[in-house]
Design a protein around this motif. Sequence first.
Motif, PDB file in Angstrom:
ATOM      1  N   VAL A 145      -0.340   8.453   1.871  1.00 28.32           N
ATOM      2  CA  VAL A 145      -1.299   7.355   2.069  1.00 28.32           C
ATOM      3  C   VAL A 145      -0.532   6.228   2.764  1.00 28.32           C
ATOM      4  O   VAL A 145       0.436   5.705   2.209  1.00 28.32           O
ATOM      5  CB  VAL A 145      -1.886   6.838   0.738  1.00 28.32           C
ATOM      6  N   HIS A 146      -0.946   5.867   3.976  1.00 27.48           N
ATOM      7  CA  HIS A 146      -0.251   4.805   4.711  1.00 27.48           C
ATOM      8  C   HIS A 146      -0.942   3.461   4.592  1.00 27.48           C
ATOM      9  O   HIS A 146      -0.301   2.416   4.659  1.00 27.48           O
ATOM     10  CB  HIS A 146      -0.082   5.190   6.189  1.00 27.48           C
ATOM     11  N   VAL A 147      -2.266   3.490   4.469  1.00 27.66           N
ATOM     12  CA  VAL A 147      -3.024   2.242   4.325  1.00 27.66           C
ATOM     13  C   VAL A 147      -4.060   2.479   3.237  1.00 27.66           C
ATOM     14  O   VAL A 147      -4.705   3.529   3.209  1.00 27.66           O
ATOM     15  CB  VAL A 147      -3.758   1.884   5.650  1.00 27.66           C
ATOM     16  N   GLY A 148      -4.199   1.531   2.330  1.00 30.10           N
ATOM     17  CA  GLY A 148      -5.223   1.638   1.288  1.00 30.10           C
ATOM     18  C   GLY A 148      -5.850   0.277   1.072  1.00 30.10           C
ATOM     19  O   GLY A 148      -5.135  -0.705   0.844  1.00 30.10           O
ATOM     20  N   VAL A 149      -7.173   0.197   1.217  1.00 29.20           N
ATOM     21  CA  VAL A 149      -7.852  -1.088   1.063  1.00 29.20           C
ATOM     22  C   VAL A 149      -8.969  -0.950   0.038  1.00 29.20           C
ATOM     23  O   VAL A 149      -9.760  -0.004   0.086  1.00 29.20           O
ATOM     24  CB  VAL A 149      -8.435  -1.578   2.418  1.00 29.20           C
ATOM     25  N   LEU A 150      -9.015  -1.899  -0.892  1.00 25.65           N
ATOM     26  CA  LEU A 150     -10.090  -1.948  -1.881  1.00 25.65           C
ATOM     27  C   LEU A 150     -10.846  -3.260  -1.714  1.00 25.65           C
ATOM     28  O   LEU A 150     -10.247  -4.339  -1.772  1.00 25.65           O
ATOM     29  CB  LEU A 150      -9.517  -1.904  -3.312  1.00 25.65           C
ATOM     30  N   GLY A 151     -12.154  -3.157  -1.524  1.00 26.00           N
ATOM     31  CA  GLY A 151     -13.006  -4.357  -1.533  1.00 26.00           C
ATOM     32  C   GLY A 151     -13.654  -4.423  -2.902  1.00 26.00           C
ATOM     33  O   GLY A 151     -14.438  -3.554  -3.254  1.00 26.00           O
ATOM     34  N   ALA A 180     -13.649   1.654  -1.087  1.00 24.35           N
ATOM     35  CA  ALA A 180     -12.254   2.112  -1.019  1.00 24.35           C
ATOM     36  C   ALA A 180     -12.031   2.924   0.248  1.00 24.35           C
ATOM     37  O   ALA A 180     -12.694   3.935   0.480  1.00 24.35           O
ATOM     38  CB  ALA A 180     -11.930   2.962  -2.248  1.00 24.35           C
ATOM     39  N   LEU A 181     -11.071   2.474   1.075  1.00 22.87           N
ATOM     40  CA  LEU A 181     -10.767   3.159   2.344  1.00 22.87           C
ATOM     41  C   LEU A 181      -9.262   3.382   2.442  1.00 22.87           C
ATOM     42  O   LEU A 181      -8.474   2.482   2.135  1.00 22.87           O
ATOM     43  CB  LEU A 181     -11.251   2.294   3.520  1.00 22.87           C
ATOM     44  N   ALA A 182      -8.887   4.597   2.848  1.00 21.29           N
ATOM     45  CA  ALA A 182      -7.456   4.911   2.956  1.00 21.29           C
ATOM     46  C   ALA A 182      -7.202   5.727   4.212  1.00 21.29           C
ATOM     47  O   ALA A 182      -8.080   6.459   4.677  1.00 21.29           O
ATOM     48  CB  ALA A 182      -6.992   5.697   1.728  1.00 21.29           C
ATOM     49  N   LEU A 183      -6.009   5.590   4.743  1.00 21.45           N
ATOM     50  CA  LEU A 183      -5.556   6.420   5.873  1.00 21.45           C
ATOM     51  C   LEU A 183      -4.424   7.314   5.383  1.00 21.45           C
ATOM     52  O   LEU A 183      -3.442   6.825   4.822  1.00 21.45           O
ATOM     53  CB  LEU A 183      -5.035   5.528   7.015  1.00 21.45           C
ATOM     54  N   ILE A 184      -4.601   8.629   5.596  1.00 19.23           N
ATOM     55  CA  ILE A 184      -3.566   9.587   5.207  1.00 19.23           C
ATOM     56  C   ILE A 184      -2.951  10.177   6.479  1.00 19.23           C
ATOM     57  O   ILE A 184      -3.693  10.585   7.380  1.00 19.23           O
ATOM     58  CB  ILE A 184      -4.176  10.762   4.405  1.00 19.23           C
ATOM     59  N   VAL A 185      -1.635  10.207   6.531  1.00 16.43           N
ATOM     60  CA  VAL A 185      -0.947  10.911   7.623  1.00 16.43           C
ATOM     61  C   VAL A 185       0.131  11.786   6.989  1.00 16.43           C
ATOM     62  O   VAL A 185       0.971  11.287   6.229  1.00 16.43           O
ATOM     63  CB  VAL A 185      -0.318   9.927   8.636  1.00 16.43           C
ATOM     64  N   VAL A 231      -5.130  -5.075  -0.064  1.00 22.50           N
ATOM     65  CA  VAL A 231      -4.653  -4.274   1.067  1.00 22.50           C
ATOM     66  C   VAL A 231      -3.229  -3.812   0.828  1.00 22.50           C
ATOM     67  O   VAL A 231      -2.323  -4.644   0.670  1.00 22.50           O
ATOM     68  CB  VAL A 231      -4.644  -5.124   2.367  1.00 22.50           C
ATOM     69  N   ALA A 232      -3.034  -2.506   0.813  1.00 21.72           N
ATOM     70  CA  ALA A 232      -1.688  -1.956   0.641  1.00 21.72           C
ATOM     71  C   ALA A 232      -1.293  -1.209   1.910  1.00 21.72           C
ATOM     72  O   ALA A 232      -2.089  -0.458   2.474  1.00 21.72           O
ATOM     73  CB  ALA A 232      -1.668  -0.998  -0.550  1.00 21.72           C
ATOM     74  N   VAL A 233      -0.071  -1.431   2.353  1.00 21.46           N
ATOM     75  CA  VAL A 233       0.472  -0.709   3.515  1.00 21.46           C
ATOM     76  C   VAL A 233       1.795  -0.093   3.079  1.00 21.46           C
ATOM     77  O   VAL A 233       2.645  -0.786   2.497  1.00 21.46           O
ATOM     78  CB  VAL A 233       0.671  -1.658   4.719  1.00 21.46           C
ATOM     79  N   HIS A 234       1.954   1.190   3.347  1.00 26.54           N
ATOM     80  CA  HIS A 234       3.150   1.914   2.896  1.00 26.54           C
ATOM     81  C   HIS A 234       4.414   1.202   3.364  1.00 26.54           C
ATOM     82  O   HIS A 234       4.591   0.970   4.560  1.00 26.54           O
ATOM     83  CB  HIS A 234       3.106   3.347   3.437  1.00 26.54           C
ATOM     84  N   GLY A 235       5.254   0.825   2.416  1.00 26.63           N
ATOM     85  CA  GLY A 235       6.508   0.142   2.739  1.00 26.63           C
ATOM     86  C   GLY A 235       6.385  -1.350   2.965  1.00 26.63           C
ATOM     87  O   GLY A 235       7.387  -2.029   3.193  1.00 26.63           O
ATOM     88  N   GLN A 236       5.154  -1.892   2.905  1.00 22.70           N
ATOM     89  CA  GLN A 236       4.926  -3.316   3.217  1.00 22.70           C
ATOM     90  C   GLN A 236       4.333  -4.092   2.040  1.00 22.70           C
ATOM     91  O   GLN A 236       3.930  -5.231   2.190  1.00 22.70           O
ATOM     92  CB  GLN A 236       3.965  -3.453   4.404  1.00 22.70           C
ATOM     93  N   GLY A 237       4.194  -3.444   0.899  1.00 23.52           N
ATOM     94  CA  GLY A 237       3.656  -4.144  -0.262  1.00 23.52           C
ATOM     95  C   GLY A 237       2.135  -4.130  -0.306  1.00 23.52           C
ATOM     96  O   GLY A 237       1.472  -3.535   0.552  1.00 23.52           O
ATOM     97  N   VAL A 238       1.607  -4.768  -1.335  1.00 19.90           N
ATOM     98  CA  VAL A 238       0.154  -4.868  -1.482  1.00 19.90           C
ATOM     99  C   VAL A 238      -0.205  -6.329  -1.676  1.00 19.90           C
ATOM    100  O   VAL A 238       0.478  -7.064  -2.388  1.00 19.90           O
ATOM    101  CB  VAL A 238      -0.383  -3.969  -2.626  1.00 19.90           C
TER     102      VAL A 238
END
Length: 337
Positions: free
Chosen positions: A156-162, A147-152, A182-189
């Motif tokens: 949470v702006h990007v969240g990826v689960l393998g 699980a990897l995420a980018l916080i700004v 893969v989830a991107v804030h405002g762009q769906g998952v």
Amino acid sequence: MVLYPFPESHPFSHEVQFALQTVRQAAQLTQQVQAEMTGPALTKSDRSPVTVADFAAQALVGCLLSEAFPNDPLVAEENAAELRTPEGNPILIQVTDFVRRVLSPITPQAVCEGIDRGAAAPTRRFWILDPVDGTKGFLRGGQYAVALALIVDGQVHVGVLGCPGLSEASRPDNEGLGSLVVAVHGQGVWSTPLNGNGEFHRLQVSKRRHPAEAQLLRSFEADHTNANQMDEVARVLQIQAPAMAMDSQAKYAVLAAGAGDLLLRLLSPKQPNYREKIWDQAAGALVVEEAGGCMSDLDGHPLDFTAGRTLARNRGVLASNGHLHETALRALRQLRV
Ligand code: AMP
Ligand code: MG
């Protein structure tokens, strides 16, 4: 189905591509460790098993992050302190051998530095990694996730689960291609096969509104939740189906894909003051929200990712398809959970 869902003009498009590729490589590395080795390598002070896979995945992500975004801090679960000791050296050698399959040549020293990149403190912009979420599931042949995420600025702006053990992000399948979510804030998952070059399909939560028909999701490990309270909640909501017990943030992918409706992280009676670790929640939280679902703590408060390495200002987690959120919160209040 689309080839690639995220526009190149998006302000975080490089971060999205990095996270996708990195989690794919890290998850594939954990699969190789699982296929070739068994057993816990070390025991941490909290007695949870740490495997070569945790260290190898964290080293890989730490090193790749240093190349791609050298100034970005990483907050991650593991550290290399024990690997740096003489007793830890045989494990360090094993970890290095696995990491070399992706980053050759790399020294054991650089592997330790990659792992220890994860000791950073949260700042305005940072990454969060759980190299193997659900280590117990990993060892048991159950579910686990990288699980990897980018916080700004706390978002949470990007969240990826393998998720190597999930097919189409929705069902346990240890023989399948796995899922990269893969989830991107405002762009769906979106979900794509972890292994192979499949297309992406968009995930959407269920439309279920009647609690009696809800599929509840819970931790497999009894010590990570409160089984009695879980039964009480199910009884009050008149939920008919037994709860689906599953390790790791794979549960959030299943909820996002509409194959579950409600997810509860109740506080174990053994650790009533437990606070969730941010690496156990960040990527999964965005996955649920971008599928149209709802995330809160057990009191209905939003998860606050600005409080350090834990969700110090939150108690437990309630995740849902959105439609059932208020109903579930009412049941929790009624039961004084
Ligand atoms: P799960 O597989 O959903 O049970 O979640 C796995 C995560 O639960 C692990 O990565 C741990 O960080 C976390 N964990 C450990 N102890 C507890 C606890 N007492 N309550 C809740 N979660 C815990
Ligand atoms: Mg974890």
